[in-house]
Scaffold this motif. Structure first.
Motif, short mmCIF file in Angstrom:
data_model
loop_
_atom_site.label_atom_id
_atom_site.label_comp_id
_atom_site.label_asym_id
_atom_site.label_seq_id
_atom_site.Cartn_x
_atom_site.Cartn_y
_atom_site.Cartn_z
N CYS A 124 0.83 -1.20 0.00
CA CYS A 124 0.00 0.00 0.00
C CYS A 124 0.87 1.25 0.00
O CYS A 124 2.07 1.20 0.26
CB CYS A 124 -0.95 0.00 1.20
SG CYS A 124 -0.14 -0.25 2.79
N GLN A 125 0.24 2.36 -0.31
CA GLN A 125 0.91 3.66 -0.28
C GLN A 125 0.82 4.24 1.12
O GLN A 125 -0.18 4.05 1.83
CB GLN A 125 0.25 4.62 -1.27
CG GLN A 125 0.28 4.17 -2.72
CD GLN A 125 1.67 4.28 -3.32
OE1 GLN A 125 2.10 3.41 -4.05
NE2 GLN A 125 2.37 5.35 -2.99
N TYR A 137 -3.20 3.71 1.92
CA TYR A 137 -4.26 3.62 0.92
C TYR A 137 -3.76 2.85 -0.29
O TYR A 137 -2.58 2.52 -0.39
CB TYR A 137 -4.74 5.02 0.51
CG TYR A 137 -3.68 5.89 -0.15
CD1 TYR A 137 -3.66 6.08 -1.53
CD2 TYR A 137 -2.69 6.51 0.61
CE1 TYR A 137 -2.69 6.87 -2.14
CE2 TYR A 137 -1.72 7.30 0.01
CZ TYR A 137 -1.72 7.48 -1.35
OH TYR A 137 -0.76 8.25 -1.95
N ARG A 138 -4.68 2.54 -1.22
CA ARG A 138 -4.39 1.76 -2.43
C ARG A 138 -3.77 0.40 -2.09
O ARG A 138 -2.69 0.04 -2.56
CB ARG A 138 -3.48 2.54 -3.37
CG ARG A 138 -4.15 3.75 -4.01
CD ARG A 138 -3.22 4.49 -4.93
NE ARG A 138 -3.91 5.63 -5.55
CZ ARG A 138 -3.28 6.58 -6.23
NH1 ARG A 138 -1.98 6.53 -6.41
NH2 ARG A 138 -3.97 7.59 -6.74
N HIS A 140 -3.04 -3.48 -2.19
CA HIS A 140 -3.05 -4.65 -3.08
C HIS A 140 -2.84 -5.88 -2.21
O HIS A 140 -1.84 -5.97 -1.49
CB HIS A 140 -1.94 -4.56 -4.13
CG HIS A 140 -2.06 -3.43 -5.07
ND1 HIS A 140 -1.08 -3.10 -5.99
CD2 HIS A 140 -3.07 -2.52 -5.28
CE1 HIS A 140 -1.46 -2.05 -6.69
NE2 HIS A 140 -2.66 -1.68 -6.27
N ARG A 155 6.19 -1.14 -7.29
CA ARG A 155 5.53 0.08 -6.84
C ARG A 155 6.50 1.08 -6.22
O ARG A 155 6.30 2.29 -6.30
CB ARG A 155 4.42 -0.25 -5.83
CG ARG A 155 3.28 -1.06 -6.40
CD ARG A 155 2.18 -1.29 -5.37
NE ARG A 155 1.41 -0.07 -5.12
CZ ARG A 155 0.38 -0.02 -4.29
NH1 ARG A 155 0.00 -1.11 -3.63
NH2 ARG A 155 -0.27 1.11 -4.09
#
Length: 223
Positions: A124-125, A137-138, A140, A155
């Motif tokens: 994730c971010q 957030y974001r 996976h 990423r």
């Protein structure tokens, strides 16, 4: 195992064959309700937990055995994939508590152990502090540590591009072009010719079984 859906499909099919009635819900935090002889026996949560209405006995052991068989058949990750996980930072996401494994360039790889799926991985971010109420957030989700690490590397910009690959015929064409350049370019100096011959020698290593890959051989056979 690739997804939770893949696990649930296999697991619920096994329970049905064993005589349980499975009512899939797949909404909110509940994946399914499992009934035994008309009575609610167990609730399966979306995040891989089993909540029994009654515990103990052969029926519980049978259900847990079915879960174990699904984990084996789908190659779920059951052993700790990273060393010293208990010493790392704990991170809270919407779906629960995770252990932070790696962080780079604002991308985080998290991990936790679930009752059903074995180890679950999330990339994730990371949001900037003091500017957002949501820290991550974001997300996976992964159930294969190799896929999770690959996603993290990609990423975060740490993944090294795969080297270019050429077929045997493509390499022969490159050697031929180099040979033509050496034999036909009268203005080529000794340094340039040396570099081209060195390149040809490196290509020759990928072309086993060729008796003569010299510039003259290629030039004479293509004229």
């Amino acid at each position: 195992m690739k997804t939770r859906k893949e696990f649930f499909e296999d697991f619920f099919a096994r329970l049905t064959k064993m005589g349980f009635r499975v009512e899939s819900i797949m909404e909110s935090d509940i994946a399914a309700e499992v009934y035994d002889e008309g009575s609610l026996f167990c609730v399966v949560t979306q995040d891989g937990e089993l909540i029994f209405e009654t515990y103990g006995g052969d029926k519980v052991r049978a259900l847990e055995q079915a879960a174990g068989e699904t984990r084996t058949d789908l190659s779920c990750c059951m052993r700790p994939p990273f060393a010293d996980m208990e010493r790392t930072e704990t991170v809270l996401l919407t779906g629960g508590s995770y252990i932070k494994v790696f962080e780079s360039a604002g991308v985080v790889l998290l991990c936790r152990r679930t009752t059903l799926f074995g180890y679950e991985f999330v990339t994730c971010q990371k949001a900037m502090p003091k500017h957002n109420t949501k820290r991550f957030y974001r997300e996976h989700f992964f159930y294969d540590p190799v896929l999770a690490q690959d996603d993290f590397l990609e990423r975060s910009g740490l993944k090294i591009p795969a080297p270019l690959s050429f077929s045997h015929d493509e390499l022969r064409a490159l050697v031929s072009c180099c040979a033509r350049c050496v034999m036909l370019d009268n203005e080529m100096d000794g340094g340039q010719e040396s570099c081209i011959r060195e390149l040809m020698a490196r290509i020759e290593e990928s072309l086993p079984g060729q008796l003569d890959l010299s510039p003259r051989h290629y030039f004479q056979n293509e004229m």
